[in-house]
Design a protein around this motif. Sequence first.
Motif, short mmCIF file in Angstrom:
data_model
loop_
_atom_site.label_atom_id
_atom_site.label_comp_id
_atom_site.label_asym_id
_atom_site.label_seq_id
_atom_site.Cartn_x
_atom_site.Cartn_y
_atom_site.Cartn_z
N GLY A 107 0.85 -1.18 -0.15
CA GLY A 107 0.03 -0.05 -0.08
C GLY A 107 1.01 1.31 0.24
N PHE A 108 2.01 0.97 0.75
CA PHE A 108 2.80 2.25 0.74
C PHE A 108 3.42 2.74 -0.57
CE2 PHE A 108 7.10 3.90 1.62
CZ PHE A 108 6.93 5.18 2.00
N ILE A 109 4.12 1.69 -1.27
CA ILE A 109 4.52 1.57 -2.43
C ILE A 109 3.78 2.15 -3.39
CG2 ILE A 109 5.72 0.62 -4.20
CD1 ILE A 109 6.86 -1.37 -2.22
N VAL A 110 2.52 1.65 -3.55
CA VAL A 110 1.72 2.18 -4.56
C VAL A 110 1.28 3.72 -4.30
CG1 VAL A 110 -0.85 1.98 -5.20
CG2 VAL A 110 0.56 0.11 -4.95
N HIS A 111 0.95 4.09 -3.03
CA HIS A 111 0.57 5.41 -2.67
C HIS A 111 1.86 6.53 -2.86
CE1 HIS A 111 -1.42 8.81 -0.84
NE2 HIS A 111 -0.26 9.00 0.16
N ASP A 112 2.79 6.09 -2.27
CA ASP A 112 3.99 7.19 -2.27
C ASP A 112 4.50 6.98 -3.35
OD1 ASP A 112 5.85 8.68 -0.11
OD2 ASP A 112 7.00 7.09 -1.44
N GLY A 113 4.54 6.03 -4.13
CA GLY A 113 5.18 5.89 -5.40
C GLY A 113 4.55 6.67 -6.44
N GLU A 114 3.21 6.68 -6.31
CA GLU A 114 2.37 7.38 -7.41
C GLU A 114 2.44 9.13 -7.01
OE1 GLU A 114 -2.27 7.54 -8.00
OE2 GLU A 114 -1.41 5.43 -8.45
N LYS A 115 2.43 9.19 -5.84
CA LYS A 115 2.55 10.39 -5.16
C LYS A 115 4.07 11.27 -5.60
CE LYS A 115 3.27 12.23 -0.84
NZ LYS A 115 3.12 12.21 0.65
N ASN A 116 5.03 10.62 -5.59
CA ASN A 116 6.19 10.94 -5.61
C ASN A 116 6.77 10.52 -7.25
OD1 ASN A 116 6.77 12.42 -3.22
ND2 ASN A 116 6.57 10.37 -2.59
N GLN A 117 5.99 10.00 -7.99
CA GLN A 117 6.33 9.49 -9.29
C GLN A 117 7.71 8.59 -9.29
OE1 GLN A 117 4.31 9.87 -12.09
NE2 GLN A 117 2.97 9.97 -10.36
N VAL A 118 7.88 7.78 -8.39
CA VAL A 118 8.86 6.88 -8.24
C VAL A 118 9.17 6.06 -9.60
CG1 VAL A 118 10.38 5.33 -6.92
CG2 VAL A 118 9.01 7.16 -5.89
N LYS A 119 10.03 6.08 -10.03
CA LYS A 119 10.35 5.24 -11.31
C LYS A 119 10.46 3.92 -11.03
CE LYS A 119 11.48 8.91 -14.48
NZ LYS A 119 12.32 9.47 -15.24
N TRP A 120 10.04 2.74 -11.60
CA TRP A 120 10.40 1.44 -11.60
C TRP A 120 9.89 0.84 -9.87
CZ3 TRP A 120 12.43 -0.91 -15.30
CH2 TRP A 120 13.17 -0.23 -16.42
N ARG A 121 9.00 1.54 -9.56
CA ARG A 121 8.33 1.07 -8.14
C ARG A 121 7.89 -0.26 -8.25
NH1 ARG A 121 5.20 5.59 -9.99
NH2 ARG A 121 3.18 5.02 -10.62
N PHE A 122 7.43 -0.59 -9.38
CA PHE A 122 6.97 -1.97 -9.77
C PHE A 122 8.17 -2.94 -9.37
CE2 PHE A 122 8.73 -0.99 -13.71
CZ PHE A 122 9.22 -2.29 -14.19
N VAL A 123 9.21 -2.67 -9.38
CA VAL A 123 10.44 -3.56 -9.05
C VAL A 123 10.28 -4.18 -7.47
CG1 VAL A 123 12.95 -4.08 -9.22
CG2 VAL A 123 11.81 -2.98 -11.16
N ALA A 124 10.10 -3.10 -6.90
CA ALA A 124 9.88 -3.16 -5.23
C ALA A 124 8.86 -3.78 -5.14
CB ALA A 124 9.96 -1.92 -4.60
N ILE A 125 7.56 -3.72 -5.92
CA ILE A 125 6.48 -4.61 -5.60
C ILE A 125 6.71 -5.96 -5.97
CG2 ILE A 125 4.06 -5.11 -6.50
CD1 ILE A 125 3.82 -1.89 -6.71
N ALA A 126 7.46 -6.30 -7.22
CA ALA A 126 7.76 -7.40 -7.34
C ALA A 126 8.65 -8.25 -6.41
CB ALA A 126 8.55 -7.56 -8.94
N GLY A 127 9.73 -7.49 -5.80
CA GLY A 127 10.50 -7.90 -4.58
C GLY A 127 9.75 -8.16 -3.48
N THR A 128 8.90 -7.50 -2.96
CA THR A 128 7.84 -7.93 -1.77
C THR A 128 7.12 -9.20 -2.23
OG1 THR A 128 7.71 -5.53 -1.47
CG2 THR A 128 6.42 -6.83 -0.43
N LEU A 129 6.68 -9.38 -3.22
CA LEU A 129 5.93 -10.56 -3.75
C LEU A 129 6.45 -11.70 -3.67
CD1 LEU A 129 3.19 -9.00 -5.92
CD2 LEU A 129 3.09 -9.27 -3.51
#
Length: 106
Positions: free
Chosen positions: A60-82
């Motif tokens: 939830g934090f990655i999705v929200h904060d990543g969108e808010k701050n336009q963090v590129k490649w945030r999906f990689v952190a989601i994949a790492g978590t999963l």
Amino acid sequence: MLMFYLGLAIIGTIVPYAAFIPWLLENGVDITQFFIEAIANPISIFAWLDVIIAAVALLGFIVHDGEKNQVKWRFVAIAGTLSVGVSCGLPLYLYLREKQRCVKSI
């Protein structure tokens, strides 16, 4: 902080898999056995529930904060978590966010 976060992401991948790979080599991809052993006693159930709740919060934090701050490649952190867990996903996301901040400030 960049190297600190990156180092933790690498360690957070290696250490959990160092415990999981020997089990995988011994048991193969036996999902039933995995869950039997994962919930074998109350302390393991406690640990799994803690990790699952932390992972959901992190996602939830990655999705929200990543969108808010336009963090590129945030999906990689989601994949790492999963695929690995919070031990990889959290420091990896913090690395990506910090790296982007450093680039913007230059």
